[in-house]
Design a protein around this motif. Structure first.
Motif, PDB file in Angstrom:
ATOM      1  N   ARG A 202       0.749  -1.252  -0.132  1.00  0.00           N
ATOM      2  CA  ARG A 202      -0.100  -0.045  -0.074  1.00  0.00           C
ATOM      3  C   ARG A 202       0.974   1.334   0.054  1.00  0.00           C
ATOM      4  NH1 ARG A 202      -5.477  -0.449   3.274  1.00  0.00           N
ATOM      5  NH2 ARG A 202      -5.947   0.850   1.629  1.00  0.00           N
ATOM      6  N   VAL A 203       0.719   2.125  -1.057  1.00  0.00           N
ATOM      7  CA  VAL A 203       1.469   3.436  -0.908  1.00  0.00           C
ATOM      8  C   VAL A 203       0.247   4.729  -1.106  1.00  0.00           C
ATOM      9  CG1 VAL A 203       3.322   4.494  -2.072  1.00  0.00           C
ATOM     10  CG2 VAL A 203       3.310   1.972  -2.389  1.00  0.00           C
ATOM     11  N   ARG A 204       0.748   5.628  -0.335  1.00  0.00           N
ATOM     12  CA  ARG A 204       0.017   6.759  -0.368  1.00  0.00           C
ATOM     13  C   ARG A 204       0.511   7.638  -1.296  1.00  0.00           C
ATOM     14  NH1 ARG A 204      -1.190  10.912   4.479  1.00  0.00           N
ATOM     15  NH2 ARG A 204      -2.745  12.159   3.516  1.00  0.00           N
ATOM     16  N   GLY A 205      -0.177   8.147  -2.371  1.00  0.00           N
ATOM     17  CA  GLY A 205       0.472   8.864  -3.435  1.00  0.00           C
ATOM     18  C   GLY A 205      -0.028   8.599  -4.782  1.00  0.00           C
ATOM     19  N   PRO A 206       0.185   9.686  -5.723  1.00  0.00           N
ATOM     20  CA  PRO A 206      -0.641   9.388  -7.119  1.00  0.00           C
ATOM     21  C   PRO A 206       0.246   8.361  -7.756  1.00  0.00           C
ATOM     22  CG  PRO A 206       0.694  11.424  -7.088  1.00  0.00           C
ATOM     23  CD  PRO A 206       0.591  10.749  -5.573  1.00  0.00           C
TER      24      PRO A 206
ATOM     25  N   ARG B 297      -3.352  -0.045  -3.595  1.00  0.00           N
ATOM     26  CA  ARG B 297      -2.870  -1.350  -2.968  1.00  0.00           C
ATOM     27  C   ARG B 297      -2.686  -2.267  -4.242  1.00  0.00           C
ATOM     28  NH1 ARG B 297      -7.048  -4.650   0.587  1.00  0.00           N
ATOM     29  NH2 ARG B 297      -8.418  -4.400  -1.164  1.00  0.00           N
ATOM     30  N   TRP B 298      -1.627  -3.186  -3.986  1.00  0.00           N
ATOM     31  CA  TRP B 298      -1.138  -4.121  -5.097  1.00  0.00           C
ATOM     32  C   TRP B 298      -0.981  -5.338  -4.162  1.00  0.00           C
ATOM     33  CZ3 TRP B 298       0.320   0.837  -4.930  1.00  0.00           C
ATOM     34  CH2 TRP B 298      -0.243   1.685  -6.038  1.00  0.00           C
ATOM     35  N   LEU B 299      -1.173  -6.636  -4.753  1.00  0.00           N
ATOM     36  CA  LEU B 299      -0.621  -7.720  -4.287  1.00  0.00           C
ATOM     37  C   LEU B 299       0.608  -8.065  -5.341  1.00  0.00           C
ATOM     38  CD1 LEU B 299      -0.553 -10.233  -2.307  1.00  0.00           C
ATOM     39  CD2 LEU B 299      -2.077 -11.391  -4.195  1.00  0.00           C
ATOM     40  N   LEU B 300       1.917  -8.466  -4.780  1.00  0.00           N
ATOM     41  CA  LEU B 300       3.016  -8.905  -5.510  1.00  0.00           C
ATOM     42  C   LEU B 300       3.220 -10.253  -5.230  1.00  0.00           C
ATOM     43  CD1 LEU B 300       5.063  -5.547  -4.580  1.00  0.00           C
ATOM     44  CD2 LEU B 300       3.521  -5.891  -6.551  1.00  0.00           C
ATOM     45  N   LEU B 301       3.433 -10.912  -6.397  1.00  0.00           N
ATOM     46  CA  LEU B 301       3.749 -12.439  -6.440  1.00  0.00           C
ATOM     47  C   LEU B 301       5.240 -12.525  -7.113  1.00  0.00           C
ATOM     48  CD1 LEU B 301       0.332 -13.654  -8.222  1.00  0.00           C
ATOM     49  CD2 LEU B 301       0.973 -13.346  -5.717  1.00  0.00           C
ATOM     50  N   CYS B 302       5.975 -13.320  -6.165  1.00  0.00           N
ATOM     51  CA  CYS B 302       6.964 -13.641  -6.685  1.00  0.00           C
ATOM     52  C   CYS B 302       7.860 -14.927  -6.359  1.00  0.00           C
ATOM     53  CB  CYS B 302       8.136 -12.500  -6.192  1.00  0.00           C
ATOM     54  SG  CYS B 302       8.180 -12.687  -4.392  1.00  0.00           S
TER      55      CYS B 302
ATOM     56  N   LEU C 214       2.962   0.731   3.190  1.00  0.00           N
ATOM     57  CA  LEU C 214       2.911  -0.467   4.182  1.00  0.00           C
ATOM     58  C   LEU C 214       3.289  -1.647   3.057  1.00  0.00           C
ATOM     59  CD1 LEU C 214       2.047  -2.028   6.493  1.00  0.00           C
ATOM     60  CD2 LEU C 214      -0.137  -2.090   5.326  1.00  0.00           C
ATOM     61  N   LEU C 215       4.389  -2.485   3.614  1.00  0.00           N
ATOM     62  CA  LEU C 215       4.780  -3.529   2.832  1.00  0.00           C
ATOM     63  C   LEU C 215       4.561  -4.713   3.904  1.00  0.00           C
ATOM     64  CD1 LEU C 215       5.641  -4.358  -0.153  1.00  0.00           C
ATOM     65  CD2 LEU C 215       8.074  -4.482   1.081  1.00  0.00           C
ATOM     66  N   SER C 216       3.683  -5.964   3.651  1.00  0.00           N
ATOM     67  CA  SER C 216       3.610  -6.975   4.450  1.00  0.00           C
ATOM     68  C   SER C 216       3.615  -8.068   3.733  1.00  0.00           C
ATOM     69  CB  SER C 216       2.061  -7.125   4.982  1.00  0.00           C
ATOM     70  OG  SER C 216       1.836  -5.723   5.890  1.00  0.00           O
ATOM     71  N   ASP C 217       4.465  -9.227   4.300  1.00  0.00           N
ATOM     72  CA  ASP C 217       4.613 -10.543   3.578  1.00  0.00           C
ATOM     73  C   ASP C 217       3.391 -11.436   3.844  1.00  0.00           C
ATOM     74  OD1 ASP C 217       5.205 -13.103   2.741  1.00  0.00           O
ATOM     75  OD2 ASP C 217       7.501 -12.948   3.743  1.00  0.00           O
ATOM     76  N   VAL C 218       2.642 -11.686   3.193  1.00  0.00           N
ATOM     77  CA  VAL C 218       1.250 -12.341   3.378  1.00  0.00           C
ATOM     78  C   VAL C 218       1.294 -13.694   2.890  1.00  0.00           C
ATOM     79  CG1 VAL C 218      -0.225 -10.355   3.786  1.00  0.00           C
ATOM     80  CG2 VAL C 218       0.061 -11.281   1.363  1.00  0.00           C
ATOM     81  N   SER C 219       2.572 -14.110   2.380  1.00  0.00           N
ATOM     82  CA  SER C 219       2.791 -15.250   1.798  1.00  0.00           C
ATOM     83  C   SER C 219       2.060 -16.691   2.380  1.00  0.00           C
ATOM     84  CB  SER C 219       4.292 -15.758   1.709  1.00  0.00           C
ATOM     85  OG  SER C 219       5.056 -14.871   0.807  1.00  0.00           O
ATOM     86  N   ASP C 220       2.048 -16.615   3.739  1.00  0.00           N
ATOM     87  CA  ASP C 220       1.449 -17.962   4.188  1.00  0.00           C
ATOM     88  C   ASP C 220      -0.145 -17.628   4.470  1.00  0.00           C
ATOM     89  OD1 ASP C 220       3.832 -19.387   4.408  1.00  0.00           O
ATOM     90  OD2 ASP C 220       4.408 -18.220   6.208  1.00  0.00           O
ATOM     91  N   ALA C 221      -0.483 -16.451   4.419  1.00  0.00           N
ATOM     92  CA  ALA C 221      -1.936 -16.012   4.480  1.00  0.00           C
ATOM     93  C   ALA C 221      -2.949 -16.417   3.503  1.00  0.00           C
ATOM     94  CB  ALA C 221      -2.059 -14.602   4.814  1.00  0.00           C
TER      95      ALA C 221
END
Length: 180
Positions: free
Chosen positions: A11-15, A54-59, A81-88
């Motif tokens: 999540r990033v605040r800004g244009p 807001r984006w989900l990044l897959l790698c 905000l950057l969160s590792d949600v790999s296990d979620a």
């Protein structure tokens, strides 16, 4: 079964037009709502649009920590905000000529090819389960390939609904672990 993958929620605040260039050396951000990038190109990082900021990044799993560090450095002073949600989340792959028809029985969004073309993604509900739905490809000879990401705790329930909606259990492939 497809291999597990790293998942980072950003999540990033800004244009967008100012955020995208800061991340361009690492990966591309989708420019349109409900779209994704990197899906066709075989990129190591695929970005899925979840909302305006807001984006989900897959790698690849082994690159998750390094990618997170690189994103934090690239965004510098940006509020993010950057969160590792790999296990979620647990993912499923639904492939075949009937995949669109089967999914249409379970989700409330329009999956017609003119409305939901390849590289589309959407947050919706699979029956009553929150799901991120991604159309990876839609080759005429094989039919569409959808990826569905659900909360790990609901994966068995989602899998049961998918099995009920299709004609052959072989058409539903768990992606990663399906433990709950």
């Amino acid at each position: 079964m497809l291999p597990p993958e790293g998942k980072l929620l950003l999540r990033v605040r800004g244009p967008h037009e100012r955020i995208a260039p800061a991340l361009q050396p690492l990966f591309e951000l989708p420019q349109r709502p409900n779209s994704s990038v990197g899906i066709f190109e075989g990129a190591s990082v695929r970005a899925l649009w979840l909302g305006p900021d807001r984006w989900l990044l897959l790698c690849p799993t082994e690159q998750t920590a390094e990618l997170a560090d690189s994103i934090n450095r690239s965004l510098g002073a940006w509020t993010h905000l950057l969160s590792d949600v790999s296990d979620a989340r647990c993912g499923f792959s639904l492939v075949g000529a009937q995949a669109r028809e089967w999914l249409s029985r379970l989700v409330s969004i329009d999956l017609h090819p003119t409305v939901f073309p390849p590289a589309s993604c959407a947050l919706t509900r699979l029956v009553r389960i929150p799901v991120l739905l991604v159309l990876i490809a839609d080759p005429p000879q094989d039919g569409p390939e959808f990826h569905l990401y659900v909360d790990r705790s609901l994966s068995h329930y989602a899998h049961a609904w998918l099995l009920d909606a299709c004609e052959s259990p072989a058409d539903i492939q768990p992606r990663g672990e399906t433990g709950g």
